[in-house]
Design a protein around this motif. Structure first.
Motif, PDB file in Angstrom:
ATOM      1  N   LEU A 227       0.963  -1.123  -0.021  1.00 36.88           N
ATOM      2  CA  LEU A 227      -0.120   0.057   0.237  1.00 36.88           C
ATOM      3  C   LEU A 227       0.821   1.150  -0.179  1.00 36.88           C
ATOM      4  CD1 LEU A 227      -2.778  -1.146   2.715  1.00 36.88           C
ATOM      5  CD2 LEU A 227      -2.883  -0.695   0.065  1.00 36.88           C
ATOM      6  N   SER A 228       1.902   1.056   0.783  1.00 36.55           N
ATOM      7  CA  SER A 228       2.910   2.391   0.747  1.00 36.55           C
ATOM      8  C   SER A 228       3.403   2.652  -0.520  1.00 36.55           C
ATOM      9  CB  SER A 228       3.922   2.189   1.787  1.00 36.55           C
ATOM     10  OG  SER A 228       4.988   3.086   1.553  1.00 36.55           O
ATOM     11  N   ASP A 229       4.006   1.664  -1.258  1.00 30.91           N
ATOM     12  CA  ASP A 229       4.344   1.733  -2.694  1.00 30.91           C
ATOM     13  C   ASP A 229       3.388   2.314  -3.539  1.00 30.91           C
ATOM     14  OD1 ASP A 229       6.803   0.638  -2.001  1.00 30.91           O
ATOM     15  OD2 ASP A 229       6.686  -1.131  -2.883  1.00 30.91           O
ATOM     16  N   LEU A 230       2.210   1.679  -3.632  1.00 31.38           N
ATOM     17  CA  LEU A 230       1.257   2.272  -4.616  1.00 31.38           C
ATOM     18  C   LEU A 230       0.807   3.954  -4.114  1.00 31.38           C
ATOM     19  CD1 LEU A 230      -1.293  -0.800  -4.634  1.00 31.38           C
ATOM     20  CD2 LEU A 230       0.231   0.188  -6.332  1.00 31.38           C
ATOM     21  N   ALA A 231       0.756   4.135  -2.871  1.00 25.28           N
ATOM     22  CA  ALA A 231       0.596   5.616  -2.496  1.00 25.28           C
ATOM     23  C   ALA A 231       1.467   6.580  -2.985  1.00 25.28           C
ATOM     24  CB  ALA A 231       0.302   5.478  -0.953  1.00 25.28           C
ATOM     25  N   ARG A 232       2.802   5.977  -3.092  1.00 27.55           N
ATOM     26  CA  ARG A 232       3.744   6.828  -3.288  1.00 27.55           C
ATOM     27  C   ARG A 232       4.010   6.979  -4.842  1.00 27.55           C
ATOM     28  NH1 ARG A 232       8.807   5.139   0.623  1.00 27.55           N
ATOM     29  NH2 ARG A 232       9.627   7.071  -0.322  1.00 27.55           N
ATOM     30  N   LEU A 233       3.596   6.176  -5.508  1.00 26.83           N
ATOM     31  CA  LEU A 233       3.642   6.316  -6.976  1.00 26.83           C
ATOM     32  C   LEU A 233       3.252   7.688  -7.599  1.00 26.83           C
ATOM     33  CD1 LEU A 233       2.423   2.765  -8.371  1.00 26.83           C
ATOM     34  CD2 LEU A 233       4.765   3.626  -8.196  1.00 26.83           C
ATOM     35  N   PRO A 234       3.892   8.128  -8.448  1.00 26.82           N
ATOM     36  CA  PRO A 234       3.608   9.656  -8.995  1.00 26.82           C
ATOM     37  C   PRO A 234       2.514   9.658  -9.710  1.00 26.82           C
ATOM     38  CG  PRO A 234       5.457   8.639 -10.371  1.00 26.82           C
ATOM     39  CD  PRO A 234       5.001   7.649  -9.363  1.00 26.82           C
ATOM     40  N   ARG A 235       1.504  10.683  -9.235  1.00 27.63           N
ATOM     41  CA  ARG A 235       0.388  10.838  -9.780  1.00 27.63           C
ATOM     42  C   ARG A 235       0.445  11.444 -11.069  1.00 27.63           C
ATOM     43  NH1 ARG A 235      -0.172   7.302  -5.772  1.00 27.63           N
ATOM     44  NH2 ARG A 235      -2.272   7.400  -4.851  1.00 27.63           N
ATOM     45  N   ALA A 236      -0.643  11.426 -11.830  1.00 26.76           N
ATOM     46  CA  ALA A 236      -0.535  12.293 -13.225  1.00 26.76           C
ATOM     47  C   ALA A 236      -0.505  13.846 -13.127  1.00 26.76           C
ATOM     48  CB  ALA A 236      -1.870  11.881 -13.855  1.00 26.76           C
ATOM     49  N   THR A 237      -0.018  14.461 -14.090  1.00 29.31           N
ATOM     50  CA  THR A 237       0.173  15.832 -13.783  1.00 29.31           C
ATOM     51  C   THR A 237      -0.378  16.521 -15.057  1.00 29.31           C
ATOM     52  OG1 THR A 237       2.278  15.808 -14.992  1.00 29.31           O
ATOM     53  CG2 THR A 237       2.337  15.968 -12.634  1.00 29.31           C
ATOM     54  N   PRO A 238      -1.887  16.691 -15.048  1.00 28.43           N
ATOM     55  CA  PRO A 238      -2.747  16.925 -16.200  1.00 28.43           C
ATOM     56  C   PRO A 238      -2.192  18.486 -16.963  1.00 28.43           C
ATOM     57  CG  PRO A 238      -3.921  16.209 -14.510  1.00 28.43           C
ATOM     58  CD  PRO A 238      -2.797  16.433 -13.925  1.00 28.43           C
ATOM     59  N   ASP A 239      -1.590  19.174 -15.970  1.00 35.13           N
ATOM     60  CA  ASP A 239      -0.977  20.570 -16.597  1.00 35.13           C
ATOM     61  C   ASP A 239       0.453  20.759 -16.604  1.00 35.13           C
ATOM     62  OD1 ASP A 239      -3.737  21.660 -16.742  1.00 35.13           O
ATOM     63  OD2 ASP A 239      -3.637  22.031 -14.462  1.00 35.13           O
ATOM     64  N   GLY A 240       1.287  19.602 -16.382  1.00 31.75           N
ATOM     65  CA  GLY A 240       2.410  19.434 -16.286  1.00 31.75           C
ATOM     66  C   GLY A 240       2.935  18.579 -17.565  1.00 31.75           C
ATOM     67  N   ALA A 241       4.142  17.633 -17.061  1.00 35.19           N
ATOM     68  CA  ALA A 241       4.617  16.773 -18.175  1.00 35.19           C
ATOM     69  C   ALA A 241       3.749  15.606 -18.298  1.00 35.19           C
ATOM     70  CB  ALA A 241       6.259  16.466 -17.518  1.00 35.19           C
TER      71      ALA A 241
END
Length: 339
Positions: A227-241
């Motif tokens: 759960l910790s690994d999944l929680a720390r995965l980078p989220r999408a950045t719709p206005d970024g890269a």
């Protein structure tokens, strides 16, 4: 003998037992459905069971069929709620969603789990050639596997790479036809190494990609790390890269933790093309995930999650000798570079 006489001749005690089993199964199906809808897979066994939600739809059909056969029509209708609700939850993965329009360059991304580095290296190279893969994300990369892949021809085909080999299942790597640079901002310290890169694709703005491999919740003590690994995965950045996560997530779209990641602004490539119910992992008979040689059916643990601005043109699945995961290959169209 008429049907009514046959029904009366059915032993009363057996009918009562059948009804008790039917009602118990219906209650269990309803409880499973509530757990999936609310995302409350709170214990270790439930976190494993929720992976098999597509199969649970079929199992949940047994109580209403049994109730109907036992001439309990109201109970049959009530028991139908659970399988219908589950079917509605998973049905969107079986239909292409029309996708997003993008007018930039094409990019084919594949993810391959190397099974402790034991997958046949020549088969990985053949897969990359067959599908004309531009970027290859590998998990469970060992030093020996990296050397074998290069010897099989990967070094010639992919001059750009960032590798984080490890012991057994802990390593990952990214191979690319396009220039890339290490992007440590996508990475975080954990049991498995995850390799982050920024790709330079002509005609597109820089693309961030993470070779993804959270720890598997194969026992109760590992659930917290998973759960910790999944929680720390980078989220999408719709206005970024523009960002892509490609790898073995050790989670299906029926896990609330993975749905939270997708909801940040990603599209699951397989689901976008109507192939979201295709299973990608099944343990070997001798693995710890099998029980006395009994092997559970395939589940979809491997994903290519892409920024919602990326168009998914096609997804394919393949097999490589010696592996327990099926590679996922996604043909994408990136947004054109900003002027």
């Amino acid at each position: 003998m008429t049907a009514s006489r046959t029904h009366r001749a059915f032993p009363r005690h057996l009918k009562r037992a059948a009804l008790a089993l039917t009602y118990t199964a219906a209650v269990l199906a309803a409880a499973f459905t509530a757990m999936r809808i609310l995302g409350i897979e709170t214990t270790w066994p439930l976190r494993l069971l929720v992976s098999y939600t597509p199969y649970a739809v079929l199992a949940a059909l047994v109580p209403p069929v049994a109730a109907f056969a036992l001439r309990r029509p109201r109970a049959a209708l009530a028991a139908l709620i659970a399988p219908l609700a589950l079917a509605l939850l998973i049905a969107p993965r079986a239909f292409a969603d029309g996708g997003t329009d993008a007018n930039g360059p094409r990019l084919t991304v594949a993810t391959v789990n190397l099974y402790y580095g034991h997958v046949d290296a020549a088969a990985v190279v053949a897969l990359a050639d067959e599908h004309d893969v531009d970027v290859l994300s590998v998990q469970e990369l060992t030093e020996e596997a990296a050397a074998a892949l290069d010897l099989a021809g990967l070094a010639i085909r992919y001059p750009h790479r960032e590798l984080s080999p490890g012991v057994d299942a802990s390593g990952t790597g990214v191979y690319s036809r396009f220039p890339l640079a290490r992007n440590a901002s996508l990475e975080f310290p954990t049991h498995f190494k995850m390799t982050g890169v920024t790709l330079t694709v002509p005609g597109a703005d820089p693309v961030e990609l993470l070779a993804t491999h959270p720890l598997a919740p194969y026992e109760a003590e590992r659930v917290g790390d998973w759960l910790s690994d999944l929680a720390r995965l980078p989220r999408a950045t719709p206005d970024g890269a523009v960002r892509i996560l490609a790898g073995d997530f050790n989670a299906t779209l029926d896990h609330a933790a993975l749905r939270e990641i997708v909801d940040s602004g990603y599209t699951d490539a397989a689901s976008a093309t109507g192939a979201g119910l295709v299973g990608t992992w099944q343990p070997h008979p001798g693995d710890r995930a099998s029980v006395r040689g009994l092997v559970p059916p395939r589940v979809a643990l491997d994903h290519v999650l892409v920024d919602e601005r990326v168009a998914v043109e096609a997804v394919a699945f393949d097999d490589v000798p010696g592996g327990d995961h099926r590679p996922v290959i996604a043909e994408l169209t990136l947004p054109a570079a900003a002027v």
